[in-house]
Design a protein around this motif. Structure first.
Motif, PDB file in Angstrom:
ATOM      1  N   LYS A 146       0.855  -1.190   0.000  1.00 25.10           N
ATOM      2  CA  LYS A 146       0.000   0.000   0.000  1.00 25.10           C
ATOM      3  C   LYS A 146       0.893   1.243   0.000  1.00 25.10           C
ATOM      4  CE  LYS A 146      -3.370   0.030   3.049  1.00 25.10           C
ATOM      5  NZ  LYS A 146      -4.084  -0.181   4.347  1.00 25.10           N
ATOM      6  N   GLU A 150      -1.042   5.710   3.336  1.00 26.63           N
ATOM      7  CA  GLU A 150      -2.150   4.891   3.831  1.00 26.63           C
ATOM      8  C   GLU A 150      -1.713   4.053   5.035  1.00 26.63           C
ATOM      9  OE1 GLU A 150      -4.158   2.628   0.770  1.00 26.63           O
ATOM     10  OE2 GLU A 150      -3.567   4.092  -0.745  1.00 26.63           O
ATOM     11  N   ILE A 151      -0.484   3.538   4.978  1.00 26.90           N
ATOM     12  CA  ILE A 151       0.025   2.721   6.094  1.00 26.90           C
ATOM     13  C   ILE A 151       0.139   3.564   7.362  1.00 26.90           C
ATOM     14  CG2 ILE A 151       1.977   1.376   6.927  1.00 26.90           C
ATOM     15  CD1 ILE A 151       2.573   0.713   3.970  1.00 26.90           C
ATOM     16  N   LYS A 153      -1.488   6.205   8.081  1.00 29.17           N
ATOM     17  CA  LYS A 153      -2.841   6.527   8.560  1.00 29.17           C
ATOM     18  C   LYS A 153      -3.352   5.383   9.437  1.00 29.17           C
ATOM     19  CE  LYS A 153      -7.401   7.901   6.829  1.00 29.17           C
ATOM     20  NZ  LYS A 153      -8.228   8.121   5.615  1.00 29.17           N
ATOM     21  N   ASP A 154      -3.107   4.142   9.017  1.00 30.01           N
ATOM     22  CA  ASP A 154      -3.520   2.969   9.799  1.00 30.01           C
ATOM     23  C   ASP A 154      -2.754   2.893  11.128  1.00 30.01           C
ATOM     24  OD1 ASP A 154      -5.184   2.276   7.730  1.00 30.01           O
ATOM     25  OD2 ASP A 154      -3.860   0.754   6.890  1.00 30.01           O
ATOM     26  N   ALA A 157      -3.952   5.572  13.534  1.00 34.00           N
ATOM     27  CA  ALA A 157      -5.303   5.235  14.032  1.00 34.00           C
ATOM     28  C   ALA A 157      -5.223   4.152  15.103  1.00 34.00           C
ATOM     29  CB  ALA A 157      -6.185   4.785  12.871  1.00 34.00           C
ATOM     30  N   TRP A 158      -4.348   3.170  14.890  1.00 33.83           N
ATOM     31  CA  TRP A 158      -4.136   2.105  15.891  1.00 33.83           C
ATOM     32  C   TRP A 158      -3.616   2.702  17.200  1.00 33.83           C
ATOM     33  CZ3 TRP A 158       1.031   0.552  17.281  1.00 33.83           C
ATOM     34  CH2 TRP A 158       1.083  -0.575  18.120  1.00 33.83           C
ATOM     35  N   GLN A 161      -6.439   4.497  18.952  1.00 31.04           N
ATOM     36  CA  GLN A 161      -7.382   3.526  19.522  1.00 31.04           C
ATOM     37  C   GLN A 161      -6.834   2.953  20.829  1.00 31.04           C
ATOM     38  OE1 GLN A 161      -7.956  -0.058  17.184  1.00 31.04           O
ATOM     39  NE2 GLN A 161     -10.085  -0.171  17.798  1.00 31.04           N
ATOM     40  N   CYS A 256       6.125  -4.281  12.111  1.00 35.35           N
ATOM     41  CA  CYS A 256       6.170  -3.647  10.791  1.00 35.35           C
ATOM     42  C   CYS A 256       7.136  -4.413   9.892  1.00 35.35           C
ATOM     43  CB  CYS A 256       6.635  -2.195  10.918  1.00 35.35           C
ATOM     44  SG  CYS A 256       5.478  -1.135  11.775  1.00 35.35           S
ATOM     45  N   ARG A 273      -1.148  -6.741  15.947  1.00 36.27           N
ATOM     46  CA  ARG A 273      -1.336  -6.150  14.619  1.00 36.27           C
ATOM     47  C   ARG A 273      -0.086  -6.332  13.773  1.00 36.27           C
ATOM     48  NH1 ARG A 273      -5.191  -2.026  13.582  1.00 36.27           N
ATOM     49  NH2 ARG A 273      -4.219  -1.977  11.519  1.00 36.27           N
ATOM     50  N   PHE A 275       1.644  -4.560  10.394  1.00 38.16           N
ATOM     51  CA  PHE A 275       1.594  -3.499   9.379  1.00 38.16           C
ATOM     52  C   PHE A 275       2.592  -3.838   8.271  1.00 38.16           C
ATOM     53  CE2 PHE A 275       0.255  -1.218  13.266  1.00 38.16           C
ATOM     54  CZ  PHE A 275      -1.008  -0.802  12.835  1.00 38.16           C
TER      55      PHE A 275
END
Length: 344
Positions: A146, A150-151, A153-154, A157-158, A161, A256, A273, A275
């Motif tokens: 990606k 975009e990465i 942004k993810d 956001a994580w 959260q 990552c 997670r 990434f």
């Protein structure tokens, strides 16, 4: 047919006319190093030549006493009448492709590289050549990254959260290159960033070399644990499964790596997670890079060499496997072991 400018030996890629090796895996008299990762820059050579930004990395990892000189990108120099120059590989800060020319015959040794601009490393520069030696760490069609924006942004956001649930966020990445890439993309408004000693030390080496990187706080025995709440912690792969992580409870753990695209790797690493962040080319970029060189002959090293060679031949290119001891990206801790030593 033009004669090859290199030979494969038990010590690595050898340029006989210049009597010098590229990224040798056994001690040699003279070497040119593409970048500072441990499968390319090894201890024991009598002399090292690299890009300016790789020099402090090599001295930090291999010892201040090594005989090391450096050059700028596109700066030509000759050895025994053979013309050399280093060109940006876009892999990590200081990473370089090595261009070698004799009587108009040009060889390029890529080292590791990626085409996307990470806004940390000098972007990859295509170099036209007759022969191209390329890596193939992620040389399968399933590997497609990606966009970096975009990465991040993810990832941010994580982090948000986790903070909302009063948990620390622990992000695992190589101490050299990827950790700094993450630092450039993290939203500093989300909270405080701490670093494992290996990441902190390498970050300081690159900051002192002039790279524009934020200062991050090193985690020590004296760090107040209450400060980890809602914070981001950047750690090397050696931290995974290590009791060192317990000090961050409660926390969420993320890794990552390009290998996170493979189903099952997240579960096997026992992380929350994954990434997909890699400093290597994915399948489309690997093909694009080969095309940009306009090379008549391609040698493929570490990674999915057989698959990529078969693919190139099916597309009417003269391609061959090249056995080396380079390892490319790994999710097993190998590169950061010595980065925890104290830094001045």
């Amino acid at each position: 047919m033009q004669q090859e400018l290199f030979q494969m030996t038990d010590k690595g890629i050898y340029i006989p006319d210049a009597d010098i090796y590229i990224d040798p895996w056994k001690p040699v008299e003279k070497s040119i190093i593409t970048h500072g990762h441990s499968d390319h820059a090894r201890f024991g050579n009598n002399s090292y030549l690299c890009h300016h930004l790789s020099k402090p990395v090599l001295k930090y990892r291999l010892g201040e006493m090594i005989n090391c000189c450096s050059v700028e990108y596109n700066e030509s120099f000759t050895i025994n009448g053979i013309k050399f120059s280093l060109h940006p590989a876009g892999h990590i800060p200081g990473s370089a492709q090595i261009r070698i020319e004799k009587n108009g015959n040009v060889l390029v040794v890529s080292g590791d590289y990626k085409l996307e601009n990470d806004f940390l490393s000098t972007p990859f520069e295509p170099v036209k050549c007759n022969t191209f030696i390329t890596e193939s760490t992620f040389g399968l069609p399933i590997f497609r990254w990606k966009k970096q924006s975009e990465i991040f942004k993810d990832i941010n956001a994580w982090w948000q959260q986790n903070a909302a649930q009063n948990r620390a966020s622990v992000l695992v990445a190589y101490s050299l290159g990827k950790a700094q890439r993450l630092l450039k993309g993290l939203d500093l408004h989300n909270g405080k960033i701490f670093a494992h000693g290996a990441v902190f030390n390498m970050n300081e080496v690159l900051r002192q070399a002039g790279l524009d990187l934020p200062y991050i706080e090193r985690i020590t025995a004296d760090t107040n644990k209450s400060e980890f709440k809602n914070a981001m912690i950047i750690a090397p792969p050696s931290a995974v499964g290590n009791p060192w992580l317990k000090k961050f409870d409660p926390y969420s753990l993320a890794f990552c790596s390009g290998w996170m695209q493979v189903r099952g790797n997240k579960r096997r690493q026992a992380i929350d997670r994954g990434f997909v962040v890699s400093d290597h080319v994915d399948w489309p970029a690997l093909n694009e890079a080969v095309k940009l060189t306009e090379a008549e002959k391609i040698y493929v090293t570490h990674g999915y060499t057989a698959v990529f060679v078969k693919w190139l031949r099916e597309n009417n290119l003269d391609a061959h496997e090249l056995k080396t001891e380079f390892t490319g990206e790994s999710i097993i801790a190998t590169d950061d072991i010595n980065d925890e030593k104290n830094i001045a």
